[in-house]
Write an enzyme that holds these catalytic residues in place. Structure first.
Site, mmCIF file in Angstrom:
data_model
loop_
_atom_site.group_PDB
_atom_site.id
_atom_site.type_symbol
_atom_site.label_atom_id
_atom_site.label_comp_id
_atom_site.label_asym_id
_atom_site.label_seq_id
_atom_site.Cartn_x
_atom_site.Cartn_y
_atom_site.Cartn_z
ATOM 1 N N TYR A 130 0.884 -1.165 0.358
ATOM 2 C CA TYR A 130 0.062 0.134 0.448
ATOM 3 C C TYR A 130 0.861 1.144 -0.101
ATOM 4 C CZ TYR A 130 -2.691 3.769 2.019
ATOM 5 O OH TYR A 130 -3.126 4.987 2.818
ATOM 6 N N LYS B 226 1.286 4.033 -2.718
ATOM 7 C CA LYS B 226 1.185 5.816 -2.517
ATOM 8 C C LYS B 226 2.142 6.926 -2.883
ATOM 9 C CE LYS B 226 -2.100 7.091 -0.581
ATOM 10 N NZ LYS B 226 -3.599 7.532 -1.506
#
Ligand SMILES: NC(=O)C1=CN([C@@H]2O[C@H](COP(=O)(O)OP(=O)(O)OC[C@H]3O[C@@H](n4cnc5c(N)ncnc54)[C@H](O)[C@@H]3O)[C@@H](O)[C@H]2O)C=CC1
Ligand SMILES: CC(C)CCC[C@@H](C)[C@H]1CC[C@H]2C3=C(CC[C@]12C)[C@@]1(C)CCC(=O)C[C@@H]1CC3
Length: 347
Positions: free
Chosen positions: A143, A147
């Site tokens: 994640y 990002k």
């Protein structure tokens, strides 16, 4: 100087999510015309025009971008889902697609919801400033890895024809939160919140969703010709660093659960989390399982991670609208269904 945005039209990509829906409500209150684009539908509002589609498909996006003054891109797969391919597809490739579609549709502004985690790799961060913190060289999960790609791509796209800005909230919580409160309560109901990871003195930021919304709207109102915010990233937090375990104790006891009280060594838990991650990786060709104890969660629960918001105060005129006390009260009151069912029996 903030631009007047009365009756300006925006598109909230990810508008059916936790932050996205609160952002829609804040924008409507501020006088914006709001469109929502999302891959799912979670609520109805006669004031909003909904477009259901996949942000990875330009043909889905273009109709929703017609006449839009500013795009708020706050879509992401669930941060703790650990689905590498999906994270890459949506957060990186999908964001590149959003940028291309915006330019093709003549949209001039994009506010990206990034994350303060893009500079966090498990080592303590204390009052971290944007200009002092590089992107995490070794992100703790997929994640965060995507990002970083998402934020970098968005800020690099900034130009005099397409103004971009990234908002980095940290630990968002509030009514309709899908992670922090539900996961904490689920752990409490399984008896897993009696433990404190480490000495319990690690200082962190949490950010009430209303303050995150405020920061996003200010960013949209400030980017534009000659703005110092163009192409920049800004930490947006409650600006009230707190012991992680004090916050958790206040949340748990506020919902009728006992406070964590048994200390476990941080390094032991981190090694266990690494081992579980390794096992999950080894068996992944046969079965997908996501350990509830991840290196990211253990690190977040056991190290300092709080951020400086001075740049947002200077360039965006940001200051938190809700204090942590107000935010915890509003959050706890919004979750009657999350209260400890045992407390009624005991009373
Ligand atoms: N929850 C937190 O503590 C923090 C969240 N963030 C960021 O804030 C943003 C919003 O997070 P949440 O509201 O918590 O997540 P959420 O999961 O509640 O909302 C995300 C929304 O994006 C939509 N979406 C996902 N893939 C899509 C696709 N391919 N096409 C169209 N829509 C798609 C989902 O359907 C969902 O409605 C995310 O970008 C996240 O990275 C940043 C810091 C902290
Ligand atoms: C240990 C338990 C008593 C409490 C567990 C709480 C955790 C579920 C949350 C504490 C910090 C949160 C957090 C996020 C998700 C939920 C927590 C791990 C994020 C990873 C969500 C997405 C982001 O962009 C960063 C957040 C950092 C903080």
């Amino acid at each position: 100087m903030a631009a007047s945005v009365k009756n300006k039209k925006c598109l909230v990509i990810g508008g059916c999510g936790f932050l996205g829906r609160h952002l829609c409500e804040g924008l409507l209150e501020r006088g914006w015309t709001v469109n929502v684009f999302d891959i799912r539908s979670t609520f109805e509002d006669s004031r909003i025009k909904f477009f259901i589609g996949d942000l990875c498909k330009k043909e889905d996006l273009l109709p929703a971008l017609e006449g839009v003054y500013c795009v708020f891109h706050c879509a992401s797969p669930a941060p703790l889902s650990n689905n590498k391919a999906l994270f890459y597809k949506v957060n990186y490739e999908g964001t590149r697609n959003v940028i291309e579609a915006c330019k093709e549709a003549g949209v001039k502004r994009m506010v990206l919801t990034s994350s303060a985690s893009v500079v966090y790799e498990g080592k303590g961060i204390r009052n971290g400033r944007e200009e002092e913190l590089p992107y995490a060289a070794k992100p703790l999960d997929y994640y965060t890895e995507t990002k970083i790609l998402q934020e970098r791509t968005s800020l690099e796209a900034n130009s005099d024809d397409f103004y971009t800005v990234a908002i980095r909230p940290h630990g968002i919580f509030g009514p309709r939160d899908l992670q922090l409160v539900p996961i904490t309560v689920d752990m409490a109901r399984k008896g897993k919140t009696k433990f404190i990871i480490g000495d319990g003195k690690n200082v962190v930021d949490f950010t009430y969703v209303g303050n995150v919304v405020h920061g996003h709207i200010l960013a949209a109102e400030h980017i534009g010709p000659g703005s110092p915010a163009n192409g920049k990233a800004y930490h947006i937090t409650n600006d009230e660093p707190i012991f992680f375990w004090t916050f958790m104790t206040r949340l748990l006891t506020g919902l009728g659960y006992p406070a964590p009280r048994i200390h476990l060594p941080y390094s032991l838990l981190y090694v266990v989390a690494l081992f579980l991650q390794f096992v999950a990786w080894i068996v992944s060709p046969l079965v997908i399982f996501t350990p509830s104890l991840s290196p990211m969660k253990v690190a977040l629960a056991g190290t300092d991670h709080f951020y400086n918001c001075e740049n947002a105060k200077r360039d965006l005129g940001y200051s938190p609208v809700f204090t942590l006390d107000q935010a915890l009260k509003l959050t706890i009151e919004s979750y009657p269904e999350m209260r400890n069912p045992e407390e009624k029996k005991g009373s």
